[in-house]
Design a protein around this motif. Structure first.
Motif, PDB file in Angstrom:
ATOM      1  N   LYS A 109       0.805  -1.229   0.000  1.00 23.14           N
ATOM      2  CA  LYS A 109       0.000   0.000   0.000  1.00 23.14           C
ATOM      3  C   LYS A 109       0.834   1.273   0.000  1.00 23.14           C
ATOM      4  O   LYS A 109       0.383   2.305  -0.485  1.00 23.14           O
ATOM      5  CB  LYS A 109      -0.937   0.018   1.204  1.00 23.14           C
ATOM      6  CG  LYS A 109      -2.009  -1.039   1.131  1.00 23.14           C
ATOM      7  CD  LYS A 109      -2.875  -1.029   2.367  1.00 23.14           C
ATOM      8  CE  LYS A 109      -3.882  -2.168   2.292  1.00 23.14           C
ATOM      9  NZ  LYS A 109      -4.563  -2.375   3.560  1.00 23.14           N
ATOM     10  N   ASN A 110       2.035   1.224   0.587  1.00 24.52           N
ATOM     11  CA  ASN A 110       2.825   2.446   0.714  1.00 24.52           C
ATOM     12  C   ASN A 110       4.322   2.139   0.626  1.00 24.52           C
ATOM     13  O   ASN A 110       5.072   2.357   1.583  1.00 24.52           O
ATOM     14  CB  ASN A 110       2.489   3.158   2.024  1.00 24.52           C
ATOM     15  CG  ASN A 110       2.904   4.610   2.009  1.00 24.52           C
ATOM     16  OD1 ASN A 110       3.705   5.030   1.169  1.00 24.52           O
ATOM     17  ND2 ASN A 110       2.378   5.386   2.931  1.00 24.52           N
ATOM     18  N   LEU A 111       4.736   1.649  -0.519  1.00 28.85           N
ATOM     19  CA  LEU A 111       6.121   1.244  -0.732  1.00 28.85           C
ATOM     20  C   LEU A 111       7.084   2.417  -0.540  1.00 28.85           C
ATOM     21  O   LEU A 111       8.171   2.251   0.009  1.00 28.85           O
ATOM     22  CB  LEU A 111       6.276   0.632  -2.129  1.00 28.85           C
ATOM     23  CG  LEU A 111       7.660   0.134  -2.504  1.00 28.85           C
ATOM     24  CD1 LEU A 111       8.152  -0.931  -1.520  1.00 28.85           C
ATOM     25  CD2 LEU A 111       7.653  -0.421  -3.931  1.00 28.85           C
ATOM     26  N   GLU A 112       6.685   3.603  -0.963  1.00 26.75           N
ATOM     27  CA  GLU A 112       7.572   4.768  -0.858  1.00 26.75           C
ATOM     28  C   GLU A 112       7.929   5.079   0.596  1.00 26.75           C
ATOM     29  O   GLU A 112       9.083   5.380   0.909  1.00 26.75           O
ATOM     30  CB  GLU A 112       6.910   5.986  -1.520  1.00 26.75           C
ATOM     31  CG  GLU A 112       7.889   7.060  -1.926  1.00 26.75           C
ATOM     32  CD  GLU A 112       8.976   6.563  -2.878  1.00 26.75           C
ATOM     33  OE1 GLU A 112      10.148   6.940  -2.641  1.00 26.75           O
ATOM     34  OE2 GLU A 112       8.686   5.821  -3.823  1.00 26.75           O
ATOM     35  N   GLU A 113       6.957   4.974   1.491  1.00 27.80           N
ATOM     36  CA  GLU A 113       7.219   5.215   2.919  1.00 27.80           C
ATOM     37  C   GLU A 113       8.198   4.180   3.472  1.00 27.80           C
ATOM     38  O   GLU A 113       9.100   4.519   4.246  1.00 27.80           O
ATOM     39  CB  GLU A 113       5.904   5.156   3.702  1.00 27.80           C
ATOM     40  CG  GLU A 113       6.064   5.439   5.173  1.00 27.80           C
ATOM     41  CD  GLU A 113       4.752   5.356   5.931  1.00 27.80           C
ATOM     42  OE1 GLU A 113       4.800   4.922   7.104  1.00 27.80           O
ATOM     43  OE2 GLU A 113       3.706   5.708   5.370  1.00 27.80           O
TER      44      GLU A 113
END
Length: 122
Positions: free
Chosen positions: A105-109
């Motif tokens: 859901k939030n690979l960048e974080e």
């Protein structure tokens, strides 16, 4: 005694090879970002450390990443993960844990947290 150690090591290597072929969706996603030293360090995937296999590992920094799926919510598995992390940290390995759902859901974080840890360890 050496025989049993070598047999345990061989079992761990065989398990690591199997896990490399049977990766999860989250492992595939994260590996795509980590491979080829894209974060400035060389990563290994499904790397054996003594009797354990960590999902991703940077030998130079002694940094391991573990990805946890829903089975890690079971009490026995939580205990195992805790003991395993304690053992790895006793070998001076820093362990970062992320839920598979967080990767998806939030690979960048997740990548930002990994980058921050790399900066601390360099």
């Amino acid at each position: 005694m050496i025989y049993y150690y070598l047999m345990a090591k061989l079992k761990t290597i065989i398990k690591a090879r199997y896990l490399r072929r049977e990766e999860t969706k989250a492992e595939k996603m994260l590996w795509k970002e980590l491979r080829n030293s894209s974060l400035g360090v060389k990563w290994r995937r499904q790397h054996p450390i003594d009797m354990f296999v960590v999902d991703f590992y940077v030998p130079k920094l002694k940094l391991a990443i573990e990805l946890d799926g829903s089975s890690h919510n079971i009490k026995e598995n939580k205990e195992y993960d805790k003991d395993r992390t304690f053992y790895l940290e006793s070998k001076y390995v820093k362990v970062l844990r992320f839920w598979n759902s967080k990767i998806e859901k939030n690979l960048e974080e997740v990548l930002n947290k990994i980058k921050e840890e790399i900066k601390k360890l360099l």
